[in-house]
Design a protein around this motif. Structure first.
Motif, PDB file in Angstrom:
ATOM      1  N   GLY A 101       0.802  -1.210   0.000  1.00  0.00           N
ATOM      2  CA  GLY A 101       0.000   0.000   0.000  1.00  0.00           C
ATOM      3  C   GLY A 101       0.837   1.262   0.000  1.00  0.00           C
ATOM      4  N   ILE A 102       0.146   2.389  -0.113  1.00  0.00           N
ATOM      5  CA  ILE A 102       0.785   3.704  -0.191  1.00  0.00           C
ATOM      6  C   ILE A 102       0.731   4.382   1.172  1.00  0.00           C
ATOM      7  CG2 ILE A 102       0.666   6.003  -1.225  1.00  0.00           C
ATOM      8  CD1 ILE A 102      -0.582   4.712  -3.696  1.00  0.00           C
ATOM      9  N   THR A 103       1.886   4.792   1.650  1.00  0.00           N
ATOM     10  CA  THR A 103       1.977   5.620   2.848  1.00  0.00           C
ATOM     11  C   THR A 103       2.264   7.048   2.411  1.00  0.00           C
ATOM     12  OG1 THR A 103       2.785   3.803   4.230  1.00  0.00           O
ATOM     13  CG2 THR A 103       3.197   6.038   5.006  1.00  0.00           C
ATOM     14  N   GLU A 104       1.441   7.971   2.838  1.00  0.00           N
ATOM     15  CA  GLU A 104       1.610   9.373   2.468  1.00  0.00           C
ATOM     16  C   GLU A 104       2.170  10.156   3.656  1.00  0.00           C
ATOM     17  OE1 GLU A 104      -1.374  12.748   0.730  1.00  0.00           O
ATOM     18  OE2 GLU A 104      -1.792  11.930   2.718  1.00  0.00           O
ATOM     19  N   LEU A 105       3.131  11.010   3.379  1.00  0.00           N
ATOM     20  CA  LEU A 105       3.679  11.927   4.381  1.00  0.00           C
ATOM     21  C   LEU A 105       3.490  13.337   3.857  1.00  0.00           C
ATOM     22  CD1 LEU A 105       5.201  12.470   7.019  1.00  0.00           C
ATOM     23  CD2 LEU A 105       7.339  12.256   5.728  1.00  0.00           C
ATOM     24  N   ALA A 106       2.591  14.083   4.467  1.00  0.00           N
ATOM     25  CA  ALA A 106       2.252  15.421   4.005  1.00  0.00           C
ATOM     26  C   ALA A 106       2.670  16.459   5.031  1.00  0.00           C
ATOM     27  CB  ALA A 106       0.753  15.528   3.720  1.00  0.00           C
ATOM     28  N   HIS A 234      -5.751  10.809 -14.417  1.00  0.00           N
ATOM     29  CA  HIS A 234      -4.314  10.532 -14.422  1.00  0.00           C
ATOM     30  C   HIS A 234      -3.821  10.147 -13.030  1.00  0.00           C
ATOM     31  CE1 HIS A 234      -4.391  12.582 -18.356  1.00  0.00           C
ATOM     32  NE2 HIS A 234      -3.255  11.948 -18.581  1.00  0.00           N
ATOM     33  N   LEU A 235      -4.381  10.785 -12.018  1.00  0.00           N
ATOM     34  CA  LEU A 235      -3.958  10.506 -10.645  1.00  0.00           C
ATOM     35  C   LEU A 235      -4.318   9.085 -10.234  1.00  0.00           C
ATOM     36  CD1 LEU A 235      -2.640  11.816  -8.163  1.00  0.00           C
ATOM     37  CD2 LEU A 235      -4.911  12.549  -7.436  1.00  0.00           C
ATOM     38  N   LEU A 236      -5.516   8.636 -10.606  1.00  0.00           N
ATOM     39  CA  LEU A 236      -5.937   7.281 -10.266  1.00  0.00           C
ATOM     40  C   LEU A 236      -5.138   6.239 -11.051  1.00  0.00           C
ATOM     41  CD1 LEU A 236      -9.818   7.716 -10.010  1.00  0.00           C
ATOM     42  CD2 LEU A 236      -8.142   7.606  -8.176  1.00  0.00           C
ATOM     43  N   ALA A 237      -4.782   6.576 -12.289  1.00  0.00           N
ATOM     44  CA  ALA A 237      -3.938   5.648 -13.058  1.00  0.00           C
ATOM     45  C   ALA A 237      -2.565   5.520 -12.408  1.00  0.00           C
ATOM     46  CB  ALA A 237      -3.810   6.141 -14.493  1.00  0.00           C
ATOM     47  N   PHE A 238      -2.036   6.638 -11.952  1.00  0.00           N
ATOM     48  CA  PHE A 238      -0.728   6.628 -11.283  1.00  0.00           C
ATOM     49  C   PHE A 238      -0.774   5.835  -9.981  1.00  0.00           C
ATOM     50  CE2 PHE A 238       1.879   8.883  -8.036  1.00  0.00           C
ATOM     51  CZ  PHE A 238       3.130   8.508  -8.498  1.00  0.00           C
ATOM     52  N   SER A 239      -1.781   6.091  -9.158  1.00  0.00           N
ATOM     53  CA  SER A 239      -1.889   5.374  -7.884  1.00  0.00           C
ATOM     54  C   SER A 239      -2.155   3.891  -8.104  1.00  0.00           C
ATOM     55  CB  SER A 239      -2.991   5.987  -7.017  1.00  0.00           C
ATOM     56  OG  SER A 239      -4.258   5.861  -7.638  1.00  0.00           O
ATOM     57  N   LEU A 245       2.424  -2.403  -7.968  1.00  0.00           N
ATOM     58  CA  LEU A 245       3.837  -2.686  -7.694  1.00  0.00           C
ATOM     59  C   LEU A 245       4.043  -3.073  -6.227  1.00  0.00           C
ATOM     60  CD1 LEU A 245       5.574   0.207  -9.675  1.00  0.00           C
ATOM     61  CD2 LEU A 245       5.372  -2.192 -10.350  1.00  0.00           C
ATOM     62  N   SER A 246       3.407  -2.319  -5.336  1.00  0.00           N
ATOM     63  CA  SER A 246       3.580  -2.590  -3.906  1.00  0.00           C
ATOM     64  C   SER A 246       3.058  -3.967  -3.527  1.00  0.00           C
ATOM     65  CB  SER A 246       2.864  -1.512  -3.084  1.00  0.00           C
ATOM     66  OG  SER A 246       2.989  -1.757  -1.703  1.00  0.00           O
ATOM     67  N   ASN A 247       1.876  -4.323  -4.025  1.00  0.00           N
ATOM     68  CA  ASN A 247       1.278  -5.604  -3.670  1.00  0.00           C
ATOM     69  C   ASN A 247       1.982  -6.774  -4.343  1.00  0.00           C
ATOM     70  OD1 ASN A 247      -0.752  -4.472  -2.014  1.00  0.00           O
ATOM     71  ND2 ASN A 247      -2.008  -3.997  -3.789  1.00  0.00           N
ATOM     72  N   THR A 248       2.514  -6.557  -5.539  1.00  0.00           N
ATOM     73  CA  THR A 248       3.180  -7.638  -6.262  1.00  0.00           C
ATOM     74  C   THR A 248       4.527  -7.973  -5.646  1.00  0.00           C
ATOM     75  OG1 THR A 248       2.090  -7.020  -8.343  1.00  0.00           O
ATOM     76  CG2 THR A 248       4.065  -8.380  -8.510  1.00  0.00           C
ATOM     77  N   TYR A 249       5.275  -6.952  -5.268  1.00  0.00           N
ATOM     78  CA  TYR A 249       6.645  -7.161  -4.811  1.00  0.00           C
ATOM     79  C   TYR A 249       6.819  -6.957  -3.300  1.00  0.00           C
ATOM     80  CZ  TYR A 249       7.583  -6.946  -9.800  1.00  0.00           C
ATOM     81  OH  TYR A 249       7.581  -7.176 -11.156  1.00  0.00           O
TER      82      TYR A 249
END
Length: 355
Positions: A101-106, A234-239, A245-249
Motif C-alpha cells: 500500500g501507499i503511505t503518504e507523508l504530508a 491521471h492521478l488514479l492511473a498513477f496510484s 507494484l507494492s502488492n506484487t513485490y
C-alpha cells in the motif's frame, strides 16, 4: 495445475479435469454457480474445491479486523515492516511502514518530509533482523534536485543513529550504490518511470522501496482548475500502478505530499483528513486520499528541542488515518544523524531556535 497435490476427493478432481479446468485462476475467477454448471458438481463440492485451491495459493492465513486493530497479525509486527530507524517513530507506527500500500507523508515546506524519505532509503538496506528489507530504494524527484550532500552526510552518521547495529554490518553496506534516483519533469515522464523502469528494478530484486517526492508537484501544475476530471483520471492511473507494484513485490511506497489551505468550517478544531487544529490539508483532495493506506502529517512547531547537545526545531508527526493504527502523534526532530522521535516527558525545550 497439479490437482493431485490438493487434498480433494478423487471424484472432484476427475470432474475438474473432465471440464478442462487447467489453473487455479479459472477456479477462483468463476462464480460458484458457474463452476457448478461447468463441472456438474454439487454446491458443497464446489465450496470444498474453491477452499482447497485458495488455501494452496494464499501467502498467509486470513486475518480479522480485530486482529488488525490489536496488532496481533504476524505480518504487521516490526520484523515485517520497514523500520524508520527510531524506536519512538516505530512505536507510533507499530513497527514502521506497511509493506503493501501507499503511505503518504504530508506537510508544509521545511517540515522535514524529505529527511524521512532519505532515512528510509538507508533503512531499507539493512537486513530484516534490523528492521530493513535487505534491498535498495528508488527515489523519484518531481520538484527539487536530489539532496545528495545530505544523503552522504546521513551515511557517515549511521553508527550514531543505529548504535545497536554491529559496526561491521554498517561498513559492509554500500548505501549509495543501492539508491536509484529518477527525475520526472511532467506527468507523462512520471507515468513512464513507475510503469517501465521501476518494475524492472523491483523484478530484479534491486529495490524494495519506492519514494515519490512529491506526488502533488506535477499534478498541481499541469492541470487547471477546470480540468479536475482529467487530473483525477491521471492521478488514479498513477496510484493504481503504485498499488500494483507494492502488492506484487511487497514493496512499501512512500509518497511525499504538499498541503493546501482550508477555510474554517463549522468544526474548525476537527479535521478527519488532516491534523487536528491545523489549517492545512494534504493536496489533491479526496481523489488521492481514497488511494492512501496510511496518511501521516508533519507540522513544525514554534519551540525547539534540545537533545545530546544538539538543537532542532520541534516537529509533530501525526497518524491521520490508517486501518491498523489509532489517531496519535509524537514529537520529533531533525538531527545531525537523522530524524528521531522523542517522548514528550522530560524534553528540554526553548521558545525559539537560535538563528
Amino acid at each position: 495445475m497439479d490437482w493431485e497435490r490438493l487434498n480433494l476427493d478423487p471424484r472432484i478432481i476427475n470432474a475438474v479435469k473432465k471440464a478442462c479446468v487447467r489453473s487455479a485462476k479459472d477456479i477462483l475467477s468463476l462464480s460458484s454457480p458457474g463452476l457448478q454448471r461447468l463441472t456438474h458438481l454439487s454446491r458443497s463440492d464446489v465450496h470444498v474445491l474453491r477452499t482447497a485451491v485458495a488455501a494452496e495459493h494464499r501467502r498467509c492465513r486470513p486475518v480479522t479486523a480485530l486482529e488488525l486493530s490489536l496488532g496481533e497479525w504476524s505480518s504487521l509486527q516490526p520484523g515485517h515492516r520497514l523500520s524508520l530507524a527510531c524506536p519512538v517513530l516505530d512505536e507510533l507506527l507499530r513497527g514502521g511502514l506497511p509493506l503493501n500500500g501507499i503511505t503518504e507523508l504530508a506537510g508544509e515546506s521545511a517540515t522535514g518530509k524529505t529527511q524521512f524519505g532519505l532515512q528510509l532509503c538507508l533503512s531499507v538496506q539493512y537486513p530484516q533482523d534490523y528492521g530493513g528489507l535487505g534491498s535498495g530504494a528508488v527515489y523519484i524527484c518531481t520538484e527539487d534536485s536530489f539532496p545528495i550532500k545530505r544523503l552522504r552526510h546521513l551515511i557517515t552518521r549511521q553508527s550514531r543513529l543505529r548504535p545497536h547495529v554491529p559496526p561491521a554490518l554498517i561498513r559492509s553496506l554500500r548505501f549509495s550504490d543501492s539508491i536509484y534516483i529518477e527525475h520526472a519533469a511532467d506527468v507523462e515522464a512520471l507515468q513512464a518511470c513507475v510503469s517501465q523502469r521501476v518494475p524492472m528494478l523491483l523484478e530484479r530484486g534491486l529495490v524494495r522501496l519506492v519514494v515519490v517526492d512529491s506526488v502533488a508537484a506535477l499534478f498541481r501544475t499541469e492541470f487547471q482548475a477546470d480540468e479536475a476530471i482529467e487530473r483525477a483520471r491521471h492521478l488514479l492511473a498513477f496510484s493504481g500502478i503504485l498499488h500494483r507494484l507494492s502488492n506484487t513485490y511487497g514493496a512499501p511506497v512512500l509518497c511525499i505530499n504538499q498541503v493546501s489551505d482550508v477555510v474554517d468550517g463549522p468544526n474548525p478544531g476537527r479535521c478527519d483528513y488532516g491534523m487536528v487544529g491545523s489549517k492545512v490539508l494534504p493536496a489533491l483532495g479526496l481523489a488521492w486520499a481514497n488511494e492512501v493506506l496510511v496518511r501521516l502529517m508533519l507540522r513544525r512547531e514554534e519551540a525547539c528541542l534540545r537533545s545530546g547537545g544538539q538543537t532542532s526545531a520541534t516537529r509533530s508527526l501525526e497518524v491521520v488515518f490508517a486501518p491498523h493504527l489509532p489517531r496519535s502523534s509524537c514529537l520529533c526532530g531533525v538531527w545531525d544523524e537523522g530524524v528521531k522521535g522523542l517522548p514528550r516527558e522530560g524534553l528540554e525545550t526553548q521558545p525559539q531556535c537560535p538563528t
